[in-house]
Structure formats: C-alpha cells, structure tokens
Design an enzyme around this catalytic site. Structure first.
Site, PDB file in Angstrom:
ATOM      1  CE  LYS A  78      -4.292  -1.767   0.398  1.00 15.94           C
ATOM      2  NZ  LYS A  78      -5.227  -1.036  -0.309  1.00 15.94           N
ATOM      3  CB  SER A 104      -8.707  -0.190  11.094  1.00 13.38           C
ATOM      4  OG  SER A 104      -9.195  -1.211  10.548  1.00 13.38           O
ATOM      5  CG  ASN A 106      -1.686  -3.881   5.835  1.00 11.21           C
ATOM      6  OD1 ASN A 106      -0.690  -3.581   6.952  1.00 11.21           O
ATOM      7  ND2 ASN A 106      -2.100  -4.564   4.547  1.00 11.21           N
TER       8      ASN A 106
END
Lengths: 353, 353
Positions: A78, A104, A106
């Site tokens: 990511k 919440s 990566n």
C-alpha cells in the site's frame, strides 16, 4: 461517496463525474503513468526482492516467484499507491496542506507514511475499537487519528467532513487512479526481473492492486495471464462475466481471516481496468486454504505474511492448473506482512474471526 | 570424542592429536581457507541478503545490518560449514562414500543437504524422541536416520560406530576447521557489503560460527569488534578470561529456549580461534530477552527466525552500549529460521521449555 472521495483530490482535470472518469481510465491508468509513479516514489519505496524456493517449486511442479511486498515500507504494498497519490497531490495542488483517509489497516499506515515523506498533514479516520497496535503504528508516522462509528458509511462521511473543513484531499485505498498506478509498479519491478512469467496471481480486495498490476502486465507482457484470488463470498467472477459491478451498495465486508481483502466489492474505478486486463478465471479460496498458504510461507520462505498473501501462495501451489495447466513460471505478490503475532490463525481457531 | 570425530574426517594431514591440532589452527582457519570455502560452496549456497530497518535503527540509536541466514539453504547458516566440510572431504578422499553426523537440529539438515549435493551417502544419528518434523526434513534430503539414546555420549558413540563400520567420515557440527571456514563466509559476504562495521554480534553455541566469523572479521576489518551472545549459564566470559576451557566434560545442554545454541561448552578446536579474535565482553541474555528479540524480528523485519537469532537482535538493540557505546554500525547474524510455528515462544509460556 466514491466520486466525492476522488473529486476531493483537487485535481483540476477531474471535474467529470464518476462514470465519465471510469470511462476515461485508459488515459489515466496506463503504462506511462505507472512509469511516472515509479520515478515519483522510488526514493521512498523499497524495490522489494523476488524470493524463490526449490521446495515450493517442487510442491507446485512449477517455478514460483514471490514479490516480497511484506518487506515494503509500512509492511505492505500500500505504500506504493499511497506515496504516488499523495506526492502527485502535492505536485498538482501545492497549496493543499494535507490528506485524509479512512482505513484501520495497511492503507492507513501507508498514507500516514506518504504524508510524512511529503511534509503534509494527515488525518486517518478509524472505527472505534481499532486495536491499539494499529493506532500506534498510524500515529507513529505523525498522523492524527479521528475515531468514528464502525460502519463503512460513518467512515466515509467522517472522512468527507474532515476534507470539507480542512480543504485536505481524500486518498481512497484503492479506487483512485494514482493509487492504482502506484500499485502497478509492483508488476514493473517483477517483470523486469522475470520477464517471461506465464501467470501472476493477485489477492483482491478493493481491486486497486489487481487493476494496476494487471494493466501493467498486459502492457509489458501480454502473454502473462493475471488472475484474481478472492475470499469466498466475493463472487468477482460473476461481475467479470457480466462486465458489470453486481455487488450491493454500499459494499459490505466479507467474514474472512484475510482482513486486508475483506472489502467485498471491487471499486467503480478499478472495475473497468480489471475487466480489460484480468483473466476471467477467478480463484476462490477458503479461510483454511489461505491459512495453509500463509503457514507454508512462514515455514518455507521464512517470511512473515498476512493471510491475504497466503491466498496467493495457496492458489499458485494448488489452483493454477485449473486455469492454465501448462503454466511454468508463476508470479505471486506477497502483499503484506502486518499480522497479529499473538493470534496467528493456525494457532487461534479460525472461528474466532 | 572430539579428536576422534575430526580424525575420522580422513584428512591425511590430520594425524596429530587434538591439542596439537588446536595449536595449528592459525594455518587451518585463515582467511585463505575462508576464501577457498566461499569458492567451493558458492554454487550450493545462497548469498543471503543484508536486511535493514529504519524502525530498528531508531530503537537502537545505531545502524543495524542483519545478515539473513534464516534464508540460507536448509534454513540456517549451518549449510555453509556443512557444504565446505563435506565437499572438501570428497576432494581429499574421493573413495569415501559418505558422511555421518549426530544432531537433531540445523546441522543434521545441513549435512544431509551437503551430502546430497556431493552425491555422497549420509547417516544422521538423532536421539529417540526427536520430533517427526525434524526427522522428515533430514530424510527429505535423502539421509538415513539412526536413532540412539538421548544423551550426548550415546550420540557420539553411535556416530563413531557407524563411521568405523562404513568408513564414512564424521562431520562435527562446529568443532571442525572446515566447518569453521565455511561459517566464516558469512563475514566475508557481510563485510563486502558493509565494510565499515564497528561491531558484529554472534549468538554462540559450539562456537564454530563465532570462530569462523571472528577470525574472518579480524583479518578483513580489524577495527570491527566481534561479540559473543550467549544464553544464561554458558559462562563463556570466564573461559575467555582464563584462556582455558573451564566447562566440565562431556559438555551438557543448557536449559534455554534457543535450542540451536544449547550446547554449553565451546569446542576445543573453536576455542583458541575465539580467544584470539573475539572481544572478551560477552553479552549474556535471558530466555525472555531472546524471545523479545525474536518477536521484534518477526514484527519489524518480517523474518521468521529462531530464538538464537533473537539473542543477537536483542543484544544489538539493547546491550551493545555496555561494551562499545560509540559503535554506530552493528552487524547481526540472523542465524536460522527453523522454528516450531505451533509453539512460538511468546505464545507458549516459556516455562514449558
């Protein structure tokens, strides 16, 4: 909400509505954009190694090439897309002081990291109840945390409100052309090292990585088939066949051990890119199969990976023959390594998820 | 037994007794031998990567360089020494049809692998009660398993009997100059990549790796201090100070979570090499500290490693300042990754060991 999130990027070229933008993806997600992304992010991103294992090759009866994005900055691929999107935002809109996202997982860490690299502010909307360790990781990159109710809608609305009030740009986790171009750099690197792959398997959530990687692969190595690997219940194959997003809106979360790919629907910007570039044969894997792939990766490659990475490993080892029996060289993206070491799923019964 | 084991190597130069051999170590474990080992084994051994982590550097306040021998063939650095010793055996004694060793751990897999590479037979003596998974790994390389009573003496005697009956050579796990020279190639590679290390920390069991690495480092980079890291109870510092092996014979096993370094005594061939090349400051670590280092390595480097690797990581992060406060660049050998994934020690209470 998707159009708002992307519109909020503040890109002057992006005044058109969502469906028009989706239609124009040929111009926005192309090899030139992926190459530009690679240049833009290279100083802030690891060129991750491609790992191999004779033992796994013997198990598969093929040669497997594992792109180790678990070793990427922030522990997952990511960081590539987030850096590309955030840095491009800064280029196009130098007056914009920050970015905002909701996640919440990566993507939250990745955007926080990218903003820190760019010297921009960052707010991350997380649902109440997010584990402390995840919050610490996000704050560790200097981002502000904003808590909201734990529903997809509340997350998007809170995010949009912050963007409106601050003038900061929203960076969606997958449904964003710059994010997709950033993720495409995975394929750029992998195909540079192994240009003659027969197939490449990609675990799929929102579809940003799948879209970027498939488009890039199709451009660079048209004989290499890109396959999606999905958790049970996603039913990507049906949408691919219909060439239409058949998922209900708003998207729900799947009940899967692989929390990084639990978003059921592929996003509206990623979907047409995927339809054009991905093999229609989708590999569907159970929780147990993903856990099996994850454990083999710990055991044989000595790599700490998430269950979503295990999905790709399982498919490469056991399923590729369903679609392409003659395939010899198979690429697998080990998408991330941010795993709860106190609750490894082969130890914790999977019915606790 | 040590002299017998080495004498059984069948090396025509090695007719002298153990103490004479120990005195001649200057000739047998030298940089030229390590370079020869590197050449001899290079086709069968990975050049492992040197990993780094900004997060760990920030925790340490120094730059850490992790030599990832967990990614080595057979999952540990032992493949280097085993290949060098087995291949050299074949060069010197082409009529010798095989090799024999005793170990239930990494050395057993390594010798079995080396023998397979060399096209030689291999018998491995393991204590009754060795876990099935370890036996499978050894047999997976084509070696024969021979079970014996679970005492160090029974292992050595069984091994010697097989050697006598078959004419095969015994390959000791650490107390063997060719094994030491093979392990020295770790330092050769690491110092090629990071020539200006200030310190290098090495978890220590029988002392073969410590000896080979320290000798090589002293020759190539005399300003780099090599430190031993030991489990509690080993008391290496006292023997180093006395320049004499103060351990009782036969050596016992320490009660430690780090099973790959549980041999209490450093061997008689390795000891003089270590005395000459290792800094007298020894880092002693508890089980909890090793587990802490192991877990951090999973979490931050995303590498699956054994507790012995965790010992080095813990020392580099927390203890190096005791001995060398100004040290900036620290090398750490991640010695192996063959860990029981069903019993990771931060999950299983450590009092079960």
């Amino acid at each position: 909400m998707e159009a708002l999130q992307n519109g909020a990027r503040g890109d002057a070229d992006d005044e058109e509505d969502e469906s028009a933008r989706a239609g124009a993806e040929g111009a926005r997600v192309c090899l030139a954009e992926v190459r530009a992304a690679a240049k833009r992010i290279s100083a802030w991103i690891h060129r991750t190694p491609v790992l191999t294992s004779h033992a796994l090759d013997a198990m598969a009866g093929r040669q497997l090439y594992f792109k180790a994005e678990n070793l990427q900055k922030t522990g997952s691929f990511k960081a590539r897309g987030a850096c590309n999107a955030v840095f491009r935002e800064k280029e196009l809109n130098p007056a914009c002081g920050g970015v905002v996202t909701h996640s919440s997982g990566n993507h939250a860490q990745a955007v926080a990291y990218a903003a820190k690299c760019a010297g921009m502010g960052c707010s991350v909307v997380v649902p109440r109840g997010t584990p402390r360790v995840k919050c610490d990781a996000i704050q560790g990159y200097g981002a502000d945390l904003v808590f909201c109710n734990p529903t997809p809608t509340a997350r998007q609305e809170t995010c949009a409100t912050i963007a409106r009030e601050t003038g900061w740009s929203v960076i969606h986790s997958s449904d964003n052309y710059d994010v997709m171009a950033g993720q495409g750099t995975i394929a750029l690197e992998l195909l540079e090292e192994v240009p003659d792959l027969d197939a490449l398997v990609v675990a799929t959530g929102g579809g940003g990585m799948l879209g970027g990687v498939a488009m890039t692969t199709r451009a660079l190595s048209p004989n290499c088939q890109v396959y999606a690997v999905e958790p049970q219940g996603k039913e990507l194959a049906e949408s691919l066949k219909a060439q239409e997003r058949l998922w209900p809106e708003p998207s729900t979360f799947l009940n899967t051990v692989a929390d990084s790919i639990r978003l059921r629907a592929v996003g509206p910007l990623a979907f047409p890119v995927i339809c054009k570039s991905v093999n229609p044969h989708v590999f569907t894997v159970t929780d147990d199969q993903m856990i099996d792939g994850m454990r083999i990766t710990f055991e044989r490659l000595k790599q700490v990976v998430e269950a979503a990475s295990g999905a790709g490993v399982y498919a490469a080892l056991n399923l590729i023959g369903e679609a392409q029996p003659q395939a010899q060289k198979i690429g697998v993206v080990l998408c991330g390594g941010n795993v709860d070491l106190d609750a490894l799923p082969w130890i914790t019964p999977s019915n606790t998820y």
